[in-house]
Scaffold this active site. Sequence first.
Site, PDB file in Angstrom:
ATOM      1  N   ASP A  50       2.058  -3.743   1.667  1.00 36.34           N
ATOM      2  CA  ASP A  50       0.620  -3.565   1.478  1.00 36.34           C
ATOM      3  C   ASP A  50       0.092  -2.278   2.115  1.00 36.34           C
ATOM      4  O   ASP A  50      -0.796  -1.638   1.582  1.00 36.34           O
ATOM      5  CB  ASP A  50      -0.130  -4.794   1.998  1.00 36.34           C
ATOM      6  CG  ASP A  50       0.084  -6.000   1.093  1.00 36.34           C
ATOM      7  OD1 ASP A  50       0.287  -5.780  -0.115  1.00 36.34           O
ATOM      8  OD2 ASP A  50       0.051  -7.146   1.581  1.00 36.34           O
TER       9      ASP A  50
ATOM     10  N   ASP B 295      -5.849 -10.397  13.301  1.00 39.54           N
ATOM     11  CA  ASP B 295      -5.543  -8.968  13.376  1.00 39.54           C
ATOM     12  C   ASP B 295      -6.732  -8.083  13.036  1.00 39.54           C
ATOM     13  O   ASP B 295      -7.044  -7.143  13.768  1.00 39.54           O
ATOM     14  CB  ASP B 295      -4.374  -8.622  12.442  1.00 39.54           C
ATOM     15  CG  ASP B 295      -3.035  -9.040  13.036  1.00 39.54           C
ATOM     16  OD1 ASP B 295      -2.961  -9.224  14.267  1.00 39.54           O
ATOM     17  OD2 ASP B 295      -2.064  -9.193  12.266  1.00 39.54           O
TER      18      ASP B 295
ATOM     19  N   ARG C 289      -4.284  -4.928  -4.346  1.00 39.32           N
ATOM     20  CA  ARG C 289      -4.436  -3.853  -3.354  1.00 39.32           C
ATOM     21  C   ARG C 289      -5.048  -2.570  -3.918  1.00 39.32           C
ATOM     22  O   ARG C 289      -5.909  -1.966  -3.273  1.00 39.32           O
ATOM     23  CB  ARG C 289      -3.106  -3.558  -2.654  1.00 39.32           C
ATOM     24  CG  ARG C 289      -2.576  -4.721  -1.804  1.00 39.32           C
ATOM     25  CD  ARG C 289      -3.598  -5.196  -0.779  1.00 39.32           C
ATOM     26  NE  ARG C 289      -3.068  -6.204   0.113  1.00 39.32           N
ATOM     27  CZ  ARG C 289      -3.395  -7.497   0.083  1.00 39.32           C
ATOM     28  NH1 ARG C 289      -4.260  -7.949  -0.816  1.00 39.32           N
ATOM     29  NH2 ARG C 289      -2.887  -8.351   0.944  1.00 39.32           N
TER      30      ARG C 289
ATOM     31  N   SER D 209       2.188 -16.750   6.817  1.00 37.28           N
ATOM     32  CA  SER D 209       1.293 -15.661   6.467  1.00 37.28           C
ATOM     33  C   SER D 209       1.024 -15.785   4.971  1.00 37.28           C
ATOM     34  O   SER D 209       1.947 -15.856   4.169  1.00 37.28           O
ATOM     35  CB  SER D 209       1.958 -14.323   6.794  1.00 37.28           C
ATOM     36  OG  SER D 209       1.353 -13.297   6.043  1.00 37.28           O
TER      37      SER D 209
HETATM   38  N1  ARG Z   1       5.721  -9.786  -0.987  1.00 36.46           N
HETATM   39  C1  ARG Z   1       4.497  -9.775  -1.712  1.00 36.46           C
HETATM   40  C2  ARG Z   1       4.122  -8.369  -2.051  1.00 36.46           C
HETATM   41  O1  ARG Z   1       4.572  -7.485  -1.435  1.00 36.46           O
HETATM   42  C3  ARG Z   1       3.409 -10.510  -1.007  1.00 36.46           C
HETATM   43  C4  ARG Z   1       2.879  -9.882   0.222  1.00 36.46           C
HETATM   44  C5  ARG Z   1       1.877 -10.744   0.859  1.00 36.46           C
HETATM   45  N2  ARG Z   1       1.095  -9.954   1.764  1.00 36.46           N
HETATM   46  C6  ARG Z   1       0.707 -10.394   2.949  1.00 36.46           C
HETATM   47  N3  ARG Z   1      -0.017  -9.576   3.643  1.00 36.46           N
HETATM   48  N4  ARG Z   1       1.010 -11.575   3.401  1.00 36.46           N
HETATM   49  O2  ARG Z   1       3.368  -8.130  -2.952  1.00 36.46           O
END
Ligand code: ARG
Length: 415
Positions: free
Chosen positions: A123, A14, A94, A174
């Site tokens: 995110d 991506d 993040r 992922s």
């Molecule tokens: N659900 C978790 C969170 O929101 C993990 C997210 C993982 N992010 C990803 N881009 N795969 O913090």
Amino acid sequence: MTDKVVLAYSGGVDTSVAIKWLHEKYNLDVIAVTIDVGNEKDFSEIRQKALKVGAVKALVIDGKELLVKYFLFPALQANALYEGQYPLATALSRPLMAKLLVDTAVAEGAVAIAHGCTGKGNDQVRFEVGINALAPDMKILAPAREWGMTRDETIAYAQKHGIPLPITAQSPYSIDECLWGRAIECGVLEDPWAEPPDDTYKWTRSPAEAPDKPQYVEIGFEKGIPVTIDGEEMDGLDLIQKMNEIAGRHGVGRIDHIENRVVGIKSREIYEAPAAVVLIQAHEALEAMTMSRDQLRFKQKVAVECADLIYNGLWFSQLNRDLSAYILSSQRYVTGTVRMKLFKGTATVVGRKSPWSLYNLALATYDKGDQFNQKAAEGFIQLWGLPVKTQAQIQLLGDKEGPLSIMGPAESEEE
Ligand code: ARG
């Protein structure tokens, strides 16, 4: 001169497609920024790939120490666990990324910051709210949310533009990693009834295959910050990495969570967070010994607030600043050592000691040397129970259903 955009670049499909797409669609020169938050990747390869795909510049920033000092340890001091389960690894990385992206954008004179998040996750919220807080006028672009391509279309776009795809068979998952843990989503995991297959996990051994002998580890804390393992002083980064190894070897730190995302979706998330799980447990044990009941009760409420705020992308809010000041203050006496036993997927607190311990053997003991005045209990209970007794005399005894009505309506008998 062409305007520049700073792109948060992971090296995946991506964000690689985004380099081309941002140029095609917005005529922007892309500066790719990859931030090392403790995810074992080949960063020089990622950098080369960004340039190959068309970035005008590619930077790799080591964010590990900043992550530990400003995000992970404060979250540990807070005992932040989202919905009681998730130690917030991704969520904590993040805001640091947002900060480093903003710094880079300013230094490079970029007109915008871009990220590769889709429109369904947390995110995007964390990146954008973070960037808004640090640079309110910065333009934000979210190509993967905007282009509306399916996975296959994205891959076709990549092939058409000569963007190298990973040669290895695409992982069905992922994955997002940082020092505080690994988050795994997608594929078979989307079925909440399906047990995660073995290939989900990388940092933790299956408890069944973990050593048959327990391992004891002693974690030393200084004002709520872990500073030693088995008496050996370590800086935060080494300590977390070592703890991930030790606890992971014993299969500790696997989490299976149906989680409430900011955008309203329930999602099934698998985490591996060996160090975070053990450290939070140990830290709580030390607090239990060094803080009063009232401090503990209050702090537990603050922990829920902190976890929600971190999860919800509000790290740079003034509320977080206020809560942080409280958390820091609360750690004045959280110094001491906790002994943990790691064994086949479990971590158990088996010992704790502190120079500030409020545990008083002379008060607690049932043996010789008891200094607790048991006679005082009698008067204490009279006053403590007085409101209940008064209410019973006036209200319960007059109750038609009798004093037992307080136990609730009797269950009707089934025929
Ligand atoms: N659900 C978790 C969170 O929101 C993990 C997210 C993982 N992010 C990803 N881009 N795969 O913090």
